[in-house]
Design a protein around this motif. Sequence first.
Motif: not given
Length: 137
Positions: A66-68
């Motif tokens: 997950y990469r915002p």
Amino acid sequence: MEAAAGWRCRRPGGRLDMSHGFVRHIRRNQLARDAYERSVRQARGRARGRHTATPPRPRRPDQPVYRPRRPEPRGPRLFCLDFEGDDGRVTSVIVHQGDSAEEVTRRVCARSPLEPPLRRALCQRVQDELSKRGGAR
């Protein structure tokens, strides 16, 4: 005193009498313990020596990390547009310098749909506010 002197060792040099059963048991336990420790060390050494390299297990496929989302670089904030729909729900959109009136209208309409005449009126009003504040593109 005579009784105490009678039990003294009569052997030359004052050594222990190794023929005594208690001492023999101690010595036998020591030898057995040494033999056991030696066999354990050898077994541990054999276990390490026999180890063959196994092929590596197949790894799980890489899971997505997950990469915002990072906000796109924009200009400074000019104002916050609050739009109240017919249902009473308020939609807030922050308007930055460099935003176009059409883009701001599109963001408002994405949250609360508008009919085309109202959309054009909102676009015109946003254009007027942007020109007042010097943020028109």
